[in-house]
Scaffold this motif. Structure first.
Motif: not given
Length: 75
Positions: A68, A71-72, A74-75
């Protein structure tokens, strides 16, 4: 290591009880204290040098653990 390599003196400390056990073991085996210490250090070095962590397993474990967060980021 071979017996013919040069030796170097050094000093160290350890718990009294551990040293007493080591001396008793050396006496019971008819060996010198330095012989037991060299054996122990040799085994430690061999273990540490051959026990390389599995890089892929570490990466997967960290990916699974922090998915998680990744993913954060990568944004």
């Amino acid at each position: 290591m071979t017996e013919h390599q040069p030796r170097e003196k050094f000093a160290t400390q350890m718990h009294s009880a551990m040293l007493a056990e080591l001396r008793a073991l050396a006496k019971s085996e008819g060996r010198q204290l330095q012989s037991l210490i060299e054996e122990a250090v040799s085994k430690l070095l061999e273990t540490r040098q051959t026990s390389e962590p599995d890089f892929e397993a570490l990466m997967k474990r960290n990916h699974d653990r922090y998915a998680s967060v990744f993913e954060k980021l990568a944004k």
